[in-house]
Design an enzyme around this catalytic site. Structure first.
Site, mmCIF file in Angstrom:
data_model
loop_
_atom_site.group_PDB
_atom_site.id
_atom_site.type_symbol
_atom_site.label_atom_id
_atom_site.label_comp_id
_atom_site.label_asym_id
_atom_site.label_seq_id
_atom_site.Cartn_x
_atom_site.Cartn_y
_atom_site.Cartn_z
ATOM 1 N N ASP A 151 -10.165 2.476 2.548
ATOM 2 C CA ASP A 151 -10.300 1.668 3.772
ATOM 3 C C ASP A 151 -11.077 2.406 4.864
ATOM 4 O OD1 ASP A 151 -8.954 -0.616 2.891
ATOM 5 O OD2 ASP A 151 -7.004 0.154 3.501
ATOM 6 N N LYS A 187 0.809 -1.225 0.000
ATOM 7 C CA LYS A 187 0.000 0.000 0.000
ATOM 8 C C LYS A 187 0.840 1.272 0.000
ATOM 9 C CE LYS A 187 -4.108 -2.040 2.080
ATOM 10 N NZ LYS A 187 -5.144 -1.952 3.114
#
Ligand code: ATR
Length: 281
Positions: free
Chosen positions: A103, A67
């Site tokens: 997220d 990420k």
């Protein structure tokens, strides 16, 4: 017409539920979906992403451990991705990648929509300061919480997270050993990966009040130790990361296909399979 190509990149990736989730969204919305899982080590990530684009890839999810690397590879990023310092959603724009982080929005959507919580004015305890914690902290702040206390085994990382949020006073770090002096919290978020290494939780009961919701960003076996503590501590609600998983996927799907899919049926399908799910996506 063949479907636009999408994928999730990670290592390991075999456990990922994302291909199943995106296929189910596509089927329900009448949108052709070509979404596959691509396993790649960190030193091969950039090249794999370029090969994917050259082969017609127009969007991707990125999971552990890529990420932060994905964030660095993007030509442009959303402000929430910048505050997280991490990207889980890539969108091809011309010959470049645009990065977002869905997220935190997924977590907030799960807590407020599915579980009916009002986050405004709440005190939040965030356990952990790694990638998962960085991903959700901006969205919790944007949802109107009063205050966030960050606790991490390595205190310097908690300090770095606090600095990245840019709201000193509203976001503070504390030592793990000092938790019993922090009062009580309406939301306690486990963003550590300790259960994945077999760790148990033993937190002070003084953290819990009559409204406390405990949420673990993990799901399946990895969510068991923290949520067991939460139930023993009489938290009002205990929530695992399965709803967040589905909601962050829906946010990504919307960016790629222009439609926010219904999530309840997919959530129910995964919940049925919960016993065989592991880790975090
Ligand atoms: P993720 O992307 O899942 O957040 P990460 O970036 O490696 O993964 O972060 C893992 C988090 O879990 C960190 O906050 C880590 O604490 P450290 O920064 O001190 O490493 C926390 N963590 C992992 N194992 C732990 C353990 N046994 N006890 C407490 N915290 C732990």
């Amino acid at each position: 017409m063949s479907a636009a190509r999408h994928a999730v990149f990670g290592q390991p990736i075999a456990h990922s539920q994302s291909p199943r989730i995106h296929a189910a969204f596509g089927a329900a919305e009448g949108i052709a979906v070509d979404y596959r899982a691509i396993e790649v080590a960190p030193d091969g990530f950039a090249a794999a992403l370029e090969a994917f684009a050259a082969d017609g890839g127009v969007g991707a999810n990125v999971t552990l451990p890529h990420k932060q690397a994905a964030f660095a590879l993007c030509s442009s990023t959303t402000s929430r991705a910048q505050r997280a310092g991490a990207v889980n959603t890539l969108l091809r724009k011309g010959d470049r990648w645009h990065g977002d982080n869905t997220d935190g929005a997924g977590l907030v959507r799960d807590l407020t929509g599915r579980h009916g919580l009002d986050l405004r004015g709440r005190r939040v305890l965030l356990l952990g300061a790694g990638g998962a914690a960085r991903g959700v902290a901006p969205a919790l702040l944007d949802a109107g919480i009063l205050e966030m206390v960050v606790v991490n085994r390595t205190p310097e990382k908690a300090d770095a997270l606090v600095d990245a949020m840019g709201e000193p006073g509203r976001v503070t770090s504390q030592y793990w050993d000092d938790l019993r002096n922090q009062g009580d919290f309406e939301l306690i978020v486990n963003a550590t990966s300790s259960a994945r290494q077999g760790g148990a939780f033993n937190l002070p009961l003084s953290l819990v009040n009559s409204m406390t919701t405990a949420v673990d960003l993990n799901y399946g076996d990895a969510a068991i130790p923290f949520l067991a503590w939460a139930r023993a501590a009489s938290c009002r609600n205990s929530v695992d990361g399965l709803g967040m998983l589905v909601e962050q996927a829906a946010e990504s799907f919307q960016q790629w296909h222009g439609v926010r899919p219904q999530t309840d049926a997919v959530y129910a399908m995964l919940r049925e399979r919960d016993a065989v799910l592991v880790g975090a996506d």
